[in-house]
Design a protein around this motif. Structure first.
Motif, PDB file in Angstrom:
ATOM      1  N   HIS A  19       0.824  -1.210   0.000  1.00  0.00           N
ATOM      2  CA  HIS A  19       0.000   0.000   0.000  1.00  0.00           C
ATOM      3  C   HIS A  19       0.860   1.263   0.000  1.00  0.00           C
ATOM      4  O   HIS A  19       0.478   2.276  -0.592  1.00  0.00           O
ATOM      5  CB  HIS A  19      -0.940  -0.014   1.207  1.00  0.00           C
ATOM      6  N   ASN A  66      -6.346   1.468   4.267  1.00  0.00           N
ATOM      7  CA  ASN A  66      -6.389   0.312   3.373  1.00  0.00           C
ATOM      8  C   ASN A  66      -5.844  -0.945   4.047  1.00  0.00           C
ATOM      9  O   ASN A  66      -6.376  -2.046   3.858  1.00  0.00           O
ATOM     10  CB  ASN A  66      -5.617   0.610   2.088  1.00  0.00           C
ATOM     11  N   ILE A 123      -8.222  -4.412   4.621  1.00  0.00           N
ATOM     12  CA  ILE A 123      -7.853  -5.748   4.132  1.00  0.00           C
ATOM     13  C   ILE A 123      -7.662  -6.725   5.284  1.00  0.00           C
ATOM     14  O   ILE A 123      -8.154  -7.858   5.248  1.00  0.00           O
ATOM     15  CB  ILE A 123      -6.577  -5.675   3.265  1.00  0.00           C
ATOM     16  N   HIS A 129      -4.551 -12.361  -1.346  1.00  0.00           N
ATOM     17  CA  HIS A 129      -5.010 -11.018  -1.707  1.00  0.00           C
ATOM     18  C   HIS A 129      -3.936 -10.267  -2.490  1.00  0.00           C
ATOM     19  O   HIS A 129      -4.235  -9.611  -3.498  1.00  0.00           O
ATOM     20  CB  HIS A 129      -5.379 -10.224  -0.461  1.00  0.00           C
ATOM     21  N   ILE A 130      -2.699 -10.348  -2.027  1.00  0.00           N
ATOM     22  CA  ILE A 130      -1.605  -9.641  -2.713  1.00  0.00           C
ATOM     23  C   ILE A 130      -1.418 -10.194  -4.127  1.00  0.00           C
ATOM     24  O   ILE A 130      -1.277  -9.428  -5.094  1.00  0.00           O
ATOM     25  CB  ILE A 130      -0.300  -9.749  -1.907  1.00  0.00           C
ATOM     26  N   SER A 144      -3.617 -11.695  -5.970  1.00  0.00           N
ATOM     27  CA  SER A 144      -4.776 -11.309  -6.776  1.00  0.00           C
ATOM     28  C   SER A 144      -4.676  -9.857  -7.215  1.00  0.00           C
ATOM     29  O   SER A 144      -4.953  -9.519  -8.370  1.00  0.00           O
ATOM     30  CB  SER A 144      -6.058 -11.521  -5.961  1.00  0.00           C
ATOM     31  N   THR A 145      -4.236  -8.991  -6.308  1.00  0.00           N
ATOM     32  CA  THR A 145      -4.072  -7.569  -6.640  1.00  0.00           C
ATOM     33  C   THR A 145      -2.991  -7.380  -7.705  1.00  0.00           C
ATOM     34  O   THR A 145      -3.149  -6.573  -8.631  1.00  0.00           O
ATOM     35  CB  THR A 145      -3.687  -6.773  -5.375  1.00  0.00           C
ATOM     36  N   THR A 199      -3.278  -7.319 -11.783  1.00  0.00           N
ATOM     37  CA  THR A 199      -3.624  -6.121 -12.562  1.00  0.00           C
ATOM     38  C   THR A 199      -2.426  -5.215 -12.796  1.00  0.00           C
ATOM     39  O   THR A 199      -2.553  -4.187 -13.451  1.00  0.00           O
ATOM     40  CB  THR A 199      -4.722  -5.318 -11.829  1.00  0.00           C
ATOM     41  N   TRP A 200      -1.264  -5.582 -12.277  1.00  0.00           N
ATOM     42  CA  TRP A 200      -0.079  -4.739 -12.380  1.00  0.00           C
ATOM     43  C   TRP A 200       0.732  -5.088 -13.622  1.00  0.00           C
ATOM     44  O   TRP A 200       0.671  -6.213 -14.140  1.00  0.00           O
ATOM     45  CB  TRP A 200       0.828  -4.916 -11.164  1.00  0.00           C
TER      46      TRP A 200
END
Length: 322
Positions: free
Chosen positions: A55, A75, A79, A92-93, A95-96, A99-100
């Motif tokens: 974050h 944030n 989470i 979670h990381i 999955s995030t 998109t990078w």
């Protein structure tokens, strides 16, 4: 293409940076695998710090540093509270990160490395299963301006870890061990701050303390009857840690208030009488109150009844005198 080696304690992995052109599918899968491998190396506690680093990276270009810090903490808390268990942070990381871009993932890996993570220096296993010790840590950690927002973390354990790893960069292994030692010292002296008390007492005392701002008891939210005893002991652990004299006076005040409540509940009418007692006798009475966990009235009543039984009643329980 060039290769950069990142070495850290027991970490040695190769990051391939593509400077020109778009990464191929194979290359992106490779960097995803690097990230998955890196995350797998971290303990559940370490994943909290990795989430915080993620974050921080996402908000690193925020114009207002203070606004960014607030958003980072918010944030993090959002989470952490959404996870059933801390290990789910890894999912979670990952999955995030889908998109990078490849460069974003590279930058994140470098950020993790540059933080010099050394979570293992803190023996969290000592604290993890001890609710009273967790309360002691959370009450006595210095967390700074934005660390106060961590009160929003629901898990007592996650809150403790977050405050140590993310809110206080100066917190050392010695600081951690000092709190462990202080808790152990207090617990040895006071396994219970109030001896031989039932659930009714602890539930009443929580409400009594909530009415007094000085005890900082409102943020504790016990959910079962047994939780109340842990909470009360935790509150008085911190009182003793900060000032033994305040702790002593608070316990005495509580026992007097409890004694008055019990007498009112039993419908007993007390006559007020005043006796001239020396300072030494009053000190002894105070010590008896604390030792027995009773109010002054209860202690005096008990002593009078005890001596009356011995001196004024015969073997059959009848009065010796007319």
């Amino acid at each position: 293409i060039f290769t950069r080696i990142l070495d850290k304690a027991d970490i040695n992995f190769t990051v391939i940076l593509q400077l020109k052109g778009n990464p191929t599918m194979k290359q992106h899968q490779s960097i995803d695998a690097h990230l998955a491998t890196e995350l797998a190396r971290h303990s559940d506690e370490g994943l909290i710090l990795v989430l915080h680093i993620m974050h921080k990276g996402m908000f690193s270009h925020n114009v207002s540093r203070y606004s960014g810090e607030f958003e980072i903490t918010s944030n993090d808390i959002l989470i952490i509270n959404s996870m059933k268990k801390l290990s789910d942070i890894k999912k979670h990381i990952l999955s995030t990160a889908k998109t990078w871009s490849e460069n974003d993932i590279h930058r994140f890996l470098i950020d993790i490395n540059q933080q010099g993570l050394n979570v293992n220096k803190f023996n969290f296993s000592i604290v993890k299963g001890n609710e009273r010790m967790k309360n002691f840590f959370n009450s006595n950690l210095i967390v700074g301006r934005y660390g106060n927002n961590s009160d929003g973390i629901k898990s007592n354990y996650a809150k403790l870890v977050y405050r140590i790893l993310c809110c206080n960069l100066d917190f050392s292994e010695n600081d951690f061990n000092h709190l462990v030692q202080e808790y152990s010292r207090i617990h040895t002296e006071f396994p219970d701050h109030f001896k031989n008390k039932d659930r009714e007492f602890y539930i009443w005392l929580k409400g009594y303390l909530d009415e007094k701002e000085t005890y900082d008891s409102q943020h504790y939210t016990p959910t079962t009857a047994d939780d109340y005893k842990v909470v009360i002991n935790s509150i008085f652990d911190s009182l003793y840690f900060k000032d033994p004299d305040i702790h002593y006076a608070a316990r005495k005040k509580v026992m007097n208030a409890w004694g008055q409540k019990k007498y009112r509940a039993e419908g007993k009418v007390k006559k007020q009488r005043y006796y001239a007692l020396s300072n030494k006798t009053l000190e002894l009475l105070d010590d008896l109150c604390i030792s027995l966990g009773k109010s002054e009235t209860d202690v005096l009543t008990s002593l009078i009844n005890e001596h009356y039984t011995k001196q004024c009643l015969d073997i059959n329980g009848n009065r010796k005198f007319g």
